[in-house]
Write a protein that holds these residues in place. Structure first.
Motif, PDB file in Angstrom:
ATOM      1  N   PHE A 294       0.854  -1.179   0.000  1.00 38.92           N
ATOM      2  CA  PHE A 294       0.000   0.000   0.000  1.00 38.92           C
ATOM      3  C   PHE A 294       0.893   1.232   0.000  1.00 38.92           C
ATOM      4  N   ALA A 303      -3.412   0.624  -3.332  1.00 39.97           N
ATOM      5  CA  ALA A 303      -2.757  -0.683  -3.245  1.00 39.97           C
ATOM      6  C   ALA A 303      -2.045  -0.949  -4.567  1.00 39.97           C
ATOM      7  N   LEU A 323      -3.411  -9.460  -2.117  1.00 34.95           N
ATOM      8  CA  LEU A 323      -3.383  -7.998  -2.033  1.00 34.95           C
ATOM      9  C   LEU A 323      -4.643  -7.392  -2.646  1.00 34.95           C
ATOM     10  N   ALA A 327      -7.431  -5.245  -0.634  1.00 35.22           N
ATOM     11  CA  ALA A 327      -7.774  -3.885  -1.044  1.00 35.22           C
ATOM     12  C   ALA A 327      -9.279  -3.758  -1.274  1.00 35.22           C
ATOM     13  N   VAL A 334      -6.731  -0.065  -6.659  1.00 30.96           N
ATOM     14  CA  VAL A 334      -5.536  -0.865  -6.938  1.00 30.96           C
ATOM     15  C   VAL A 334      -4.850  -0.384  -8.206  1.00 30.96           C
TER      16      VAL A 334
END
Length: 459
Positions: A294, A303, A323, A327, A334
């Motif tokens: 992040f 992210a 991940l 997120a 992202v």
């Protein structure tokens, strides 16, 4: 040696710690606890005198990284930081408070596991706390755990490994098995912070003096709320000049493979003001060729999952999928950086589940409740690269290409000679401008971070 007590640990990383209101007292039970363990009442009383605490954990509100949090901190000096029914009461109240106040839950762990003097009533707290954690997760709130020394047993399995992001203190003993119940001859090095990090089970190993700053940055990045608008990729404010675009498919491939070309690290450094990593697939593996974490850009949390130009392993794909899913739960947009000659495809990769791992990323991107933005920054090698390219929101830089298969592989399948590889590359239409014309990308941006000269070479 175990780390300092619960309050010292809390004050080292947080400001303004205030205990939560006392929970209603339990109805007095039988002497020496639910299973009548001889001497248990006396042991609790001695632990209280020694530590000044009524239980193995203290729970309160505080500020970390300038954000309000609910903070729980374990007192290892109180019966080895073990979890009993009263511990469960306090931790459940901490979760409820975090949900009521819409703030992160931060846990400073130092525990030997469930309290044997309470038998199965103590062990059942793991089920209770897992349910509380699931409710907090469903509420979109981050859970950050710090594994101090030691963190073992069910406390590690549920409170540590079950958190969204896990920091481990350098030198800490961490593992499901405590030091006195491991198999004879077990290597103690396997039960350490470094070993857990190498196996992909913690996100970072942090020196004690660095923990306050690292934890502060992480909490500041994860704490809600987060704007849901898509992020702009690096360089999206400019269009690549025509003279910077490759003239042929083979030129696109060779430029993307050039040793001097910028890699993901350079793009991330230029894009973010600060960033904190998320590492490991939680299945026993890590991939240094996949950077996840992040970051903050102009005060906004984003992210990122970024390939570094190597073949991505199953562990790398699973880390990226983890991940992206995290997120999504936290409401953080992202950014993906795509750069790989393709997925790792050796026998060990197949045994590790290359296909299922790639499928995880495709699914995570396709079902993400938050916007995902992609930028092709180098090689786009087949499905191993496409997994990180969100449909309809992927861009490309001038020194990149995307192809259904590498030109060498295509030539081999077509039984062509090596000198026919460049012509085969041209047929694949892998150039950035080709990708835009085919609708694969939205356009070509940049240059963003580049040592490219106007003749297409690199400094």
């Amino acid at each position: 040696m175990p780390e300092p007590g619960a309050r010292a640990a809390a004050h080292a990383v947080a400001d303004g710690f205030r205990d939560l209101p006392a929970a209603p007292p339990r109805t007095p039970g039988p002497p020496d606890g639910p299973i009548g363990w001889a001497g248990y009442d006396a042991a609790r009383a001695a632990a209280a005198r020694r530590t000044g605490e009524a239980e193995s954990v203290v729970c309160g509100t505080a500020r970390i990284g300038g954000r309000d949090v609910v903070l729980v901190s374990f007192e290892f000096g109180f019966l080895g930081g073990s979890l009993g029914e009263r511990t469960g009461d306090l931790l459940a109240a901490a979760h409820r408070t975090a949900r009521e106040r819409r703030v992160p839950l931060v846990s400073l762990l130092a525990t030997g596991g469930s309290r044997m003097q309470e038998g199965m009533r103590a062990l059942a707290q793991l089920q209770r706390l897992t349910a509380e954690s699931a409710r907090t997760r469903a509420a979109g709130l981050p859970q950050v755990a710090v594994a101090r020394d030691p963190t073992t047993g069910g406390g590690w399995a549920v409170l540590g490994a079950g958190a969204d992001v896990v920091l481990a203190v350098e030198g800490a003993q961490i593992g499901f098995a405590g030091s006195r119940v491991r198999p004879p001859g077990a290597d103690p090095a396997a039960y350490t912070a470094r070993a857990q990090y190498a196996a992909g089970h913690v996100d970072a190993v942090v020196a004690p003096d660095e923990l306050p700053a690292r934890l502060g940055r992480l909490v500041a990045l994860l704490a809600p709320p987060h704007p849901l608008a898509p992020v702009e990729p690096p360089g999206s404010g400019t269009t690549a000049p025509a003279e910077l675009l490759p003239r042929s498919g083979w030129e696109a491939v060779t430029r993307a493979r050039a040793a001097g070309r910028p890699r993901a690290d350079a793009y991330l450094d230029a894009y973010f003001d600060v960033r904190e990593p998320v590492s490991g697939d939680r299945c026993g593996g890590t991939d240094p060729g996949m950077l996840c974490g992040f970051g903050s850009r102009a005060g906004r949390t984003v992210a990122y999952a970024a390939q570094r130009g190597t073949r991505t392993t199953p562990a790398g794909y699973r880390t990226a999928a983890r991940l992206i899913r995290l997120a999504g739960r936290l409401g953080v947009p992202v950014l993906t950086l795509i750069d790989t000659p393709g997925a790792a495809n050796g026998p060990e990769d197949e045994r590790a589940g290359a296909g299922p791992a790639i499928a995880e990323v495709f699914t995570a991107v396709a079902t993400s409740p938050v916007p995902v933005t992609g930028l092709l920054v180098g090689e786009g090698g087949s499905g191993g690269a496409l997994a990180l390219a969100p449909p309809g929101n992927t861009w490309a830089v001038p020194d990149s290409y995307f192809a259904v298969i590498a030109p060498e592989g295509a030539a081999a399948i077509l039984k062509r000679t090596p000198d026919e590889v460049p012509a085969t590359a041209d047929q694949l239409r892998p150039r950035p401008q080709d990708l835009a014309a085919l609708g694969v990308t939205r356009g070509t941006v940049g240059p963003v971070v580049s040592a490219m000269r106007h003749d297409g070479a690199y400094e």
